[in-house]
Design an enzyme around this catalytic site. Structure first.
Site, PDB file in Angstrom:
ATOM      1  CD  GLU A 187      -7.232  12.486   3.104  1.00  0.00           C
ATOM      2  OE1 GLU A 187      -7.996  11.861   2.305  1.00  0.00           O
ATOM      3  OE2 GLU A 187      -6.920  12.078   3.984  1.00  0.00           O
ATOM      4  CG  ASP A 209      -4.442  11.479   1.585  1.00  0.00           C
ATOM      5  OD1 ASP A 209      -3.869  12.544   1.646  1.00  0.00           O
ATOM      6  OD2 ASP A 209      -4.820  10.536   2.546  1.00  0.00           O
ATOM      7  CD  GLU A 251      -9.869   7.404   4.866  1.00  0.00           C
ATOM      8  OE1 GLU A 251      -9.577   7.529   3.466  1.00  0.00           O
ATOM      9  OE2 GLU A 251      -9.133   7.840   5.800  1.00  0.00           O
ATOM     10  CG  HIS A 279      -2.000   0.928   0.984  1.00  0.00           C
ATOM     11  ND1 HIS A 279      -3.193   0.486   0.454  1.00  0.00           N
ATOM     12  CD2 HIS A 279      -2.500   1.941   2.009  1.00  0.00           C
ATOM     13  CE1 HIS A 279      -4.170   1.465   0.544  1.00  0.00           C
ATOM     14  NE2 HIS A 279      -3.707   2.213   1.484  1.00  0.00           N
ATOM     15  CG  ASP A 332      -5.489  12.855   7.274  1.00  0.00           C
ATOM     16  OD1 ASP A 332      -5.997  12.645   8.449  1.00  0.00           O
ATOM     17  OD2 ASP A 332      -5.308  11.799   6.574  1.00  0.00           O
ATOM     18  CE  LYS A 388      -2.766   7.458   1.101  1.00  0.00           C
ATOM     19  NZ  LYS A 388      -3.403   8.012   2.207  1.00  0.00           N
ATOM     20  CE  LYS A 402      -7.222   8.563   1.662  1.00  0.00           C
ATOM     21  NZ  LYS A 402      -7.555   9.097   2.938  1.00  0.00           N
ATOM     22  CE  LYS A 449      -7.196   9.499   8.801  1.00  0.00           C
ATOM     23  NZ  LYS A 449      -5.989   9.498   8.123  1.00  0.00           N
TER      24      LYS A 449
HETATM   25  C1  MUC Z   1      -4.670   8.577   5.118  1.00  0.00           C
HETATM   26  O1  MUC Z   1      -3.536   9.581   4.967  1.00  0.00           O
HETATM   27  O2  MUC Z   1      -5.492   9.210   4.981  1.00  0.00           O
HETATM   28  C2  MUC Z   1      -6.276   6.352   4.886  1.00  0.00           C
HETATM   29  C3  MUC Z   1      -6.769   5.599   3.741  1.00  0.00           C
HETATM   30  C4  MUC Z   1      -5.295   5.021   3.297  1.00  0.00           C
HETATM   31  O3  MUC Z   1      -5.154   4.317   2.312  1.00  0.00           O
HETATM   32  O4  MUC Z   1      -4.361   5.835   3.893  1.00  0.00           O
HETATM   33  C5  MUC Z   1      -4.702   6.243   5.072  1.00  0.00           C
HETATM   34  C6  MUC Z   1      -3.969   7.605   5.670  1.00  0.00           C
HETATM   35 MG    MG Z   2      -4.905  11.403   4.540  1.00  0.00          MG
END
Ligand code: MUC
Ligand code: MG
Length: 373
Positions: free
Chosen positions: A224, A198, A327, A22, A249, A169, A167, A273
Site C-alpha cells: 500500500e 502499508d 480494515e 500505533h 491510499d 505499518k 497489515k 475511504k
Molecule cells: C492508512 O494509511 O491506511 C489504516 C489502518 C491503519 O493502521 O492506519 C490507517 C491509515
Molecule cells: Mg494506508
C-alpha cells in the site's frame, strides 16, 4: 413545507485512549481524536456522523480542529434551514460553496444519511441502494513497532478468530530492517494469514523498486502506497514492475484523483475511504470508477470510532466485490466507546446493523466525559 428542515449542526471533539501506541511512518498515535457531528432536524430526528483523521495534520490536509472550525463557521451555517431529507441538494450546496474539506463533508453526509435512515426506518445501506451481504471481512494492523510483539498479537487474533489478514505499518525505519521485520512476521504466520504492508509514502522510487520485489518474492500479498502521492510517474512504473499488487491510499484525495489514477494505470487496488472522498455516497463514486477500470477494491479506514466505521461499512456492504476485504477495525483500537452498543466483530467479520440509520446511539454521559473542553 418540509418538516425535516435542518435546525442545527453541532460538532464535538473527543479524545479517546488507544489500546497501545500505533506506529505509522509519519506519526505514532498515543490516542485517537474524533470529531462527532450532530445534525438536529425540525421533525425531532438527530443524525450523527464522524470526521476523523490520523495524527493532527500528519496524514491529510484537515485536522480535527480545522474540521470543527470549518463545520461550525462555514459548512454548518450553509445547511441550517435546508431540507435534511434531500441529501443530494444539501451536499451539492456544500460542494458549490466549499472546496475540498472531504473529511468534514464526509462527517456531515454520514449524519444526513443517519437522520434519513431513522426518518424512513431504513439502514443506511438500504438508502445507498441495498446491501449485498450482512458483514465484512476485517483486517488488523500490526503496528506496535516490535516484531515479537506483533507476532504474538497476530497469533492471538488468529486464536480468537477476529482477524486473519494483517497489515504491517512500515516506512519509519531503515528499509532493510523493515523488510526483515515483515519477512519474519510472514514466516511465523505462513499460510494461516494474509500479510500486507502499508508504507504510507515513505520510500522513494529507487528504494521501492527493490523493496517491492523482495516483499513480493517473500509472500507479501499487497503493498500500500509505497511512494509519495505526488510521484505519479513512479507509481505507474511501480505498478508495472512490482510482483505484489500496489494499492493507492494517500494518492486518492478525491473522486477526481481516483479517475486520474485509473486513467494513468497507477495502481491495481484502491483503498476506499469515506473521509477522503466526501462521504459514504461519494466513496461509492470512486468504487464505480475502479470497477469500470478493472481496479480491485479494499475498504479502508482513517481509524475512525464506531460512527465513522459503520458509516463506511454501510457503503462498503453495497459493493458487488471487495476483493481485498476491509480494515474497519478502528473501534477495536480504542479502549473507550461513546455509543451505547459497540459494533459487533465475530468470526473475522464486522456485522453491519440492520436497524435504522447507522444503527448507533450516542452515550451522552461518555460523550460528555471525553469531549474536549
Ligand atoms: C492508512 O494509511 O491506511 C489504516 C489502518 C491503519 O493502521 O492506519 C490507517 C491509515
Ligand atoms: Mg494506508
Amino acid at each position: 413545507m418540509s418538516h425535516s428542515l435542518i435546525e442545527s449542526i453541532q460538532t464535538v471533539i473527543v479524545d479517546l485512549p488507544t489500546i497501545r501506541p500505533h506506529k505509522l511512518a509519519m506519526h505514532t498515535m498515543q490516542q485517537q481524536t474524533l470529531v462527532i457531528i450532530r445534525v438536529r432536524c425540525a421533525d425531532g430526528i438527530e443524525g450523527i456522523g464522524e470526521a476523523t483523521t490520523i495524527g493532527g495534520l500528519a496524514y491529510g490536509n484537515e485536522s480535527p480542529e480545522s474540521i470543527k472550525t470549518n463545520i461550525d463557521s462555514h459548512l454548518g451555517p450553509l445547511l441550517v434551514g435546508q431540507d435534511a431529507a434531500n441529501i443530494n441538494a444539501a451536499m451539492l450546496r456544500l460542494d458549490k460553496a466549499a472546496k475540498g474539506n472531504t473529511f468534514a463533508k464526509s462527517g456531515i453526509e454520514s449524519a444526513l444519511l443517519d437522520a434519513q435512515g431513522k426518518r424512513l426506518g431504513l439502514p443506511v445501506s438500504e438508502l445507498l441502494g441495498g446491501r449485498v451481504g450482512d458483514s465484512l471481512e476485517v483486517a488488523w494492523t500490526l503496528a506496535s513497532g516490535d516484531t515479537a510483539k506483533d507476532i504474538a498479537e497476530a497469533e492471538r487474533m488468529l486464536d480468537i478468530r477476529r482477524h486473519r489478514i494483517f497489515k504491517l505499518k512500515i516506512g519509519a525505519g531503515e528499509v532493510n530492517a523493515d523488510l526483515k521485520h515483515v519477512i519474519a512476521i510472514k514466516q511465523a504466520l505462513g499460510e494461516r494469514a494474509s500479510v500486507r504492508v502499508d508504507v504510507n509514502q515513505a520510500w522513494d522510487e529507487s528504494v521501492a523498486l527493490r523493496a517491492c520485489r523482495i516483499l513480493g518474492d517473500n509472500g507479501i500479498d499487497l503493498i500500500e502506497q509505497p511512494i509519495s502521492r505526488i510521484n505519479r510517474g513512479g507509481q505507474v512504473r511501480l505498478n508495472q514492475r512490482s510482483p505484489a499488487p500496489i494499492m493507492a491510499d494517500e494518492s486518492i484525495e478525491s473522486v477526481e484523483d481516483a479517475f486520474s489514477l485509473a486513467a494513468d494505470g497507477a495502481a491495481s487496488i484502491f483503498a476506499l475511504k469515506i473521509a477522503k472522498n466526501g462521504g459514504p455516497r461519494a466513496v461509492l463514486r470512486t468504487a464505480q470508477i475502479a470497477e469500470a477500470a478493472g481496479i480491485a477494491l479494499y475498504g479502508g479506514t482513517m481509524l475512525e470510532g464506531a460512527i465513522g466505521t459503520l458509516a463506511s461499512a454501510h457503503a462498503f456492504v453495497t459493493l458487488n466485490k471487495l476483493t481485498w476485504g476491509t480494515e474497519l477495525f478502528g473501534p477495536l483500537l480504542l479502549t473507550e466507546e461513546i455509543v451505547t452498543e459497540a459494533p459487533v466483530y465475530c468470526d473475522f467479520q464486522l456485522e453491519v446493523p440492520r436497524t435504522p440509520g447507522l444503527g448507533l446511539t450516542l452515550d451522552e454521559e461518555r460523550l460528555a466525559f471525553f469531549a474536549r473542553t
